[in-house]
Design a protein around this motif. Structure first.
Motif, PDB file in Angstrom:
ATOM      1  N   ARG A 165       0.797  -1.219  -0.061  1.00  0.00           N
ATOM      2  CA  ARG A 165      -0.116  -0.069  -0.001  1.00  0.00           C
ATOM      3  C   ARG A 165       0.690   1.074   0.133  1.00  0.00           C
ATOM      4  NH1 ARG A 165      -5.160  -0.577   0.051  1.00  0.00           N
ATOM      5  NH2 ARG A 165      -6.123  -2.434   0.743  1.00  0.00           N
ATOM      6  N   VAL A 166       0.859   1.721  -1.055  1.00  0.00           N
ATOM      7  CA  VAL A 166       1.789   3.016  -1.252  1.00  0.00           C
ATOM      8  C   VAL A 166       0.631   4.120  -1.272  1.00  0.00           C
ATOM      9  CG1 VAL A 166       3.200   4.700  -2.700  1.00  0.00           C
ATOM     10  CG2 VAL A 166       3.412   2.145  -2.599  1.00  0.00           C
ATOM     11  N   ARG A 167       0.551   5.203  -0.424  1.00  0.00           N
ATOM     12  CA  ARG A 167      -0.686   6.021  -0.287  1.00  0.00           C
ATOM     13  C   ARG A 167      -0.812   7.086  -1.348  1.00  0.00           C
ATOM     14  NH1 ARG A 167      -3.454   2.594   2.668  1.00  0.00           N
ATOM     15  NH2 ARG A 167      -2.503   1.839   4.574  1.00  0.00           N
ATOM     16  N   ASP A 168       0.352   7.404  -1.818  1.00  0.00           N
ATOM     17  CA  ASP A 168       0.139   8.675  -2.611  1.00  0.00           C
ATOM     18  C   ASP A 168       1.400   8.436  -3.754  1.00  0.00           C
ATOM     19  OD1 ASP A 168       0.057  11.198  -3.698  1.00  0.00           O
ATOM     20  OD2 ASP A 168       1.124  12.373  -2.347  1.00  0.00           O
ATOM     21  N   ASP A 169       0.729   8.385  -4.989  1.00  0.00           N
ATOM     22  CA  ASP A 169       1.713   8.043  -6.244  1.00  0.00           C
ATOM     23  C   ASP A 169       1.225   8.893  -7.269  1.00  0.00           C
ATOM     24  OD1 ASP A 169       3.527   7.109  -8.012  1.00  0.00           O
ATOM     25  OD2 ASP A 169       2.376   5.275  -8.261  1.00  0.00           O
ATOM     26  N   LYS A 170       1.679  10.183  -6.981  1.00  0.00           N
ATOM     27  CA  LYS A 170       1.316  11.132  -8.188  1.00  0.00           C
ATOM     28  C   LYS A 170       2.042  10.911  -9.554  1.00  0.00           C
ATOM     29  CE  LYS A 170       0.078  14.561  -4.725  1.00  0.00           C
ATOM     30  NZ  LYS A 170       0.497  16.192  -4.003  1.00  0.00           N
ATOM     31  N   ARG A 171       3.479  10.664  -9.259  1.00  0.00           N
ATOM     32  CA  ARG A 171       4.026  10.135 -10.385  1.00  0.00           C
ATOM     33  C   ARG A 171       3.484   9.367 -11.319  1.00  0.00           C
ATOM     34  NH1 ARG A 171       9.115   7.934  -9.811  1.00  0.00           N
ATOM     35  NH2 ARG A 171       9.328   8.280 -12.263  1.00  0.00           N
ATOM     36  N   GLY A 172       3.044   7.886 -10.843  1.00  0.00           N
ATOM     37  CA  GLY A 172       2.436   6.994 -11.245  1.00  0.00           C
ATOM     38  C   GLY A 172       1.171   7.343 -11.955  1.00  0.00           C
ATOM     39  N   LYS A 173       0.430   7.928 -11.329  1.00  0.00           N
ATOM     40  CA  LYS A 173      -0.896   8.722 -11.810  1.00  0.00           C
ATOM     41  C   LYS A 173      -0.644   9.450 -13.360  1.00  0.00           C
ATOM     42  CE  LYS A 173      -5.512   8.502 -11.859  1.00  0.00           C
ATOM     43  NZ  LYS A 173      -5.714   9.851 -12.866  1.00  0.00           N
ATOM     44  N   LYS A 174       0.431  10.317 -13.071  1.00  0.00           N
ATOM     45  CA  LYS A 174       0.801  10.989 -14.320  1.00  0.00           C
ATOM     46  C   LYS A 174       1.247  10.186 -15.318  1.00  0.00           C
ATOM     47  CE  LYS A 174       2.141  15.202 -11.839  1.00  0.00           C
ATOM     48  NZ  LYS A 174       3.277  16.228 -11.416  1.00  0.00           N
ATOM     49  N   VAL A 175       1.920   9.260 -15.102  1.00  0.00           N
ATOM     50  CA  VAL A 175       2.428   8.316 -16.250  1.00  0.00           C
ATOM     51  C   VAL A 175       1.169   7.500 -16.838  1.00  0.00           C
ATOM     52  CG1 VAL A 175       3.587   6.054 -16.740  1.00  0.00           C
ATOM     53  CG2 VAL A 175       4.570   7.834 -15.567  1.00  0.00           C
ATOM     54  N   TYR A 176       0.333   7.240 -15.985  1.00  0.00           N
ATOM     55  CA  TYR A 176      -0.930   6.462 -16.552  1.00  0.00           C
ATOM     56  C   TYR A 176      -1.745   7.457 -17.349  1.00  0.00           C
ATOM     57  CZ  TYR A 176      -5.946   5.219 -16.502  1.00  0.00           C
ATOM     58  OH  TYR A 176      -6.909   4.689 -16.830  1.00  0.00           O
ATOM     59  N   ASP A 177      -2.084   8.879 -17.101  1.00  0.00           N
ATOM     60  CA  ASP A 177      -2.743   9.716 -17.689  1.00  0.00           C
ATOM     61  C   ASP A 177      -2.147  10.042 -18.951  1.00  0.00           C
ATOM     62  OD1 ASP A 177      -4.494  10.126 -15.624  1.00  0.00           O
ATOM     63  OD2 ASP A 177      -3.461  11.726 -14.653  1.00  0.00           O
ATOM     64  N   ALA A 178      -0.750   9.891 -18.972  1.00  0.00           N
ATOM     65  CA  ALA A 178       0.141  10.307 -20.391  1.00  0.00           C
ATOM     66  C   ALA A 178      -0.312   9.120 -21.156  1.00  0.00           C
ATOM     67  CB  ALA A 178       1.548  10.606 -20.040  1.00  0.00           C
ATOM     68  N   LEU A 179      -0.442   7.909 -20.636  1.00  0.00           N
ATOM     69  CA  LEU A 179      -0.600   6.628 -21.501  1.00  0.00           C
ATOM     70  C   LEU A 179      -1.816   6.782 -22.165  1.00  0.00           C
ATOM     71  CD1 LEU A 179       1.028   3.764 -19.531  1.00  0.00           C
ATOM     72  CD2 LEU A 179       2.015   4.734 -21.512  1.00  0.00           C
ATOM     73  N   ILE A 180      -2.981   7.104 -21.381  1.00  0.00           N
ATOM     74  CA  ILE A 180      -4.237   7.355 -21.883  1.00  0.00           C
ATOM     75  C   ILE A 180      -4.238   8.295 -23.081  1.00  0.00           C
ATOM     76  CG2 ILE A 180      -6.614   7.985 -21.278  1.00  0.00           C
ATOM     77  CD1 ILE A 180      -5.905   5.115 -20.316  1.00  0.00           C
ATOM     78  N   ALA A 181      -3.722   9.252 -22.691  1.00  0.00           N
ATOM     79  CA  ALA A 181      -3.723  10.410 -23.475  1.00  0.00           C
ATOM     80  C   ALA A 181      -2.734  10.053 -25.038  1.00  0.00           C
ATOM     81  CB  ALA A 181      -2.913  11.658 -23.186  1.00  0.00           C
ATOM     82  N   SER A 182      -2.058   9.064 -24.959  1.00  0.00           N
ATOM     83  CA  SER A 182      -1.382   8.782 -26.243  1.00  0.00           C
ATOM     84  C   SER A 182      -2.066   7.599 -26.902  1.00  0.00           C
ATOM     85  CB  SER A 182       0.018   8.172 -25.751  1.00  0.00           C
ATOM     86  OG  SER A 182      -0.231   6.595 -25.174  1.00  0.00           O
ATOM     87  N   GLY A 183      -3.398   7.132 -26.460  1.00  0.00           N
ATOM     88  CA  GLY A 183      -3.991   6.277 -27.256  1.00  0.00           C
ATOM     89  C   GLY A 183      -3.981   4.895 -26.768  1.00  0.00           C
ATOM     90  N   ILE A 184      -3.441   4.748 -25.332  1.00  0.00           N
ATOM     91  CA  ILE A 184      -3.405   3.252 -24.875  1.00  0.00           C
ATOM     92  C   ILE A 184      -4.560   3.233 -23.769  1.00  0.00           C
ATOM     93  CG2 ILE A 184      -2.021   1.995 -23.235  1.00  0.00           C
ATOM     94  CD1 ILE A 184       0.397   2.722 -24.842  1.00  0.00           C
ATOM     95  N   THR A 185      -5.408   2.423 -23.876  1.00  0.00           N
ATOM     96  CA  THR A 185      -6.520   2.071 -22.964  1.00  0.00           C
ATOM     97  C   THR A 185      -5.908   1.138 -21.908  1.00  0.00           C
ATOM     98  OG1 THR A 185      -8.220   2.827 -24.025  1.00  0.00           O
ATOM     99  CG2 THR A 185      -8.916   1.622 -21.990  1.00  0.00           C
ATOM    100  N   CYS A 186      -5.317   1.417 -20.471  1.00  0.00           N
ATOM    101  CA  CYS A 186      -5.134   0.391 -19.509  1.00  0.00           C
ATOM    102  C   CYS A 186      -5.951   0.915 -18.356  1.00  0.00           C
ATOM    103  CB  CYS A 186      -3.670   0.296 -19.240  1.00  0.00           C
ATOM    104  SG  CYS A 186      -2.910   1.613 -19.278  1.00  0.00           S
TER     105      CYS A 186
END
Length: 462
Positions: free
Chosen positions: A404-425
């Motif tokens: 349990r990592v309580r606050d992963d802002k970097r990870g969420k930014k990476v995920y958001d960038a993947l979504i913006a690039s046309g990848i749905t995970c």
């Protein structure tokens, strides 16, 4: 060899893929520019089979032309409609037809079956689940415990990973059942853990659970259509699953349940009854006394939603054509290729929580960024490096990276960038990107392109 030079291998594997043509049986979501997305989210919602509309339209046309007569007339009358799924469902989960039924939703089915199979006593009242179980399962079992007058804080046992590890070791789970089994009334275990993607040795869990006198049930939400299942041979007492993930039956699709043949005529079991579970020969006589059908059908409540069942029928036809053995073989290859590329290009930047051993996972890999700066729980002393278990049942983590990592802002930014690039995970709190290349419709080149984009996004973020 540089990573960029490997795409030719992915292209060659796509050309050699015996299941590659089945991608054309599904609608692939598109971006605004008209290009296809890379859709790695079948573990959350499977894609629509192109033939699903025909099945739904068939129901709508029958309703339009025949009204109530549609229950009894036409090629697929509605009265026995759920039965058109029975044999294919049975083959898919390794069961006999009498042992399965398409009905309700997963949590409704779980409650219905716990009414019958969770029979606590003062001496044996505990339920065993895994720590960090899917919330709906945990809510359901806790509420059942409380309903029977026991305290969930005392009666709910959670199997935990070792300090510094993300996944459970099979030997630890079996040892826990051996040690605590005399107090356990029910083991409710996932086929695949939703967060880490770990698959479990269900046959062994069922065997030792029964040896200790426990009832054993499985939540197969992330396992059905993903793993080769043999519920009858494994001797599970019951199982439940949803149909909108790997079964591609659409949002909120009708779920399913399994009740082992040995319980088929245990009409003494308490149950919540409804008229669709009543004996078919007298159902429309409407007697006052409930007479349950033998097998899983006897746990039905109401007539099923036909429009929701229709897409499940067309998806099951595809599974029947291909077979789970072939799908599983491609899945292991596709997911193995994803793991290989991730380790080659991003191993210094990510941790893969999902076990490496193919038998200990399905399609899904759960990815966490290293050094995310999040707030870490206290895990105790970090263990020495651990070798891979016999079944890949644990994943050692770098120092300080607990579950349990309580606050992963970097990870969420990476995920958001993947979504913006046309990848749905998908993103699962608190800190995991789940990626699921599905053998029915995903390609090796998509795996390659995903890793390339992930590498680029992490480089840019840094």
């Amino acid at each position: 060899m540089r990573f960029e030079a490997h795409r030719s291998l992915a292209e060659a594997m796509d050309r050699a893929d015996a299941l590659g043509s089945y991608r054309d049986c599904f609608y692939i979501p598109k971006r605004q520019d008209g290009s296809e997305e890379i859709y790695f989210c079948g573990n959350s919602l499977g894609l629509q089979p192109k033939s699903a509309r025909n099945y739904v339209d068939e129901v709508l046309v029958a309703w339009k032309r025949m009204g109530v007569r549609g229950h009894f007339e036409g090629d697929r009358p509605w009265l026995p409609y759920h039965e058109f799924a029975t044999e294919k469902l049975a083959r898919l989960v390794g069961a006999l037809p009498v042992e399965v039924a398409a009905m309700n939703s997963l949590t409704v089915n779980l409650h219905l079956l716990m009414v019958s199979f969770y029979r606590p006593t003062p001496e044996r009242h505990k339920i065993l689940i895994e720590e960090h179980a899917f919330p709906s399962d945990r809510y359901a079992v806790a509420s059942q415990i409380a309903f029977h007058g026991f305290d969930p804080d005392e009666s709910l046992i959670e199997a935990k990973a070792r300090p510094g590890e993300a996944t459970l070791r099979t030997e630890d789970v079996l040892e826990l059942i051996e040690r605590e089994g005399d107090d356990i009334a029910l083991i409710l275990w996932p086929g695949v853990q939703f967060y880490t993607g770990q698959a479990f040795a269900m046959a062994e869990i069922a065997e030792i659970g029964h040896r200790k006198g426990c009832v054993v049930g499985f939540d197969l939400a992330h396992a059905v259509g993903n793993l080769v299942l043999k519920l009858h041979d494994w001797n599970a007492d019951f199982a439940v699953w949803c149909s909108y993930k790997y079964l591609n039956a659409g949002p909120g699709a009708v779920a399913g349940c399994f009740v082992h043949e040995r319980h088929a005529e245990r009409f003494d079991l308490p149950r919540f009854a409804g008229w669709w579970g009543h004996n078919k020969s007298t159902r429309f006589v409407m007697p006052a006394r409930f007479s349950p059908l033998p097998g899983a059908e006897g746990w039905q409540l109401s007539n099923p939603p036909i429009l929701s069942l229709a897409p499940l029928l067309t998806s099951l036809e595809l599974f029947d054509q291909v077979g789970m053995d072939a799908l599983r073989a491609k899945s292991e290859s596709l997911t193995g290729y994803l793991e290989t590329l991730l380790k080659e290009c991003c191993e210094d930047r990510i941790t893969i929580l999902t076990p490496s051993e193919p038998s200990a996972r399905g399609c899904q890999l759960s990815i966490r960024l290293k050094g995310n700066g999040g707030k870490m729980p206290s895990l105790g002393p970090h263990p020495l490096p651990l070798s891979q278990g016999e079944r890949g049942g644990h994943v050692p983590l770098p120092l300080g990276e607990g579950f349990r990592v309580r606050d992963d802002k970097r990870g969420k930014k990476v995920y958001d960038a993947l979504i913006a690039s046309g990848i749905t995970c998908d993103w699962r709190e608190p800190d995991v990107i789940r990626v699921a290349p599905v053998p029915f419709y995903n390609r090796y080149t998509e795996v390659f392109d995903f890793v390339e984009r992930l590498k680029g996004v992490i480089d840019n973020e840094r």
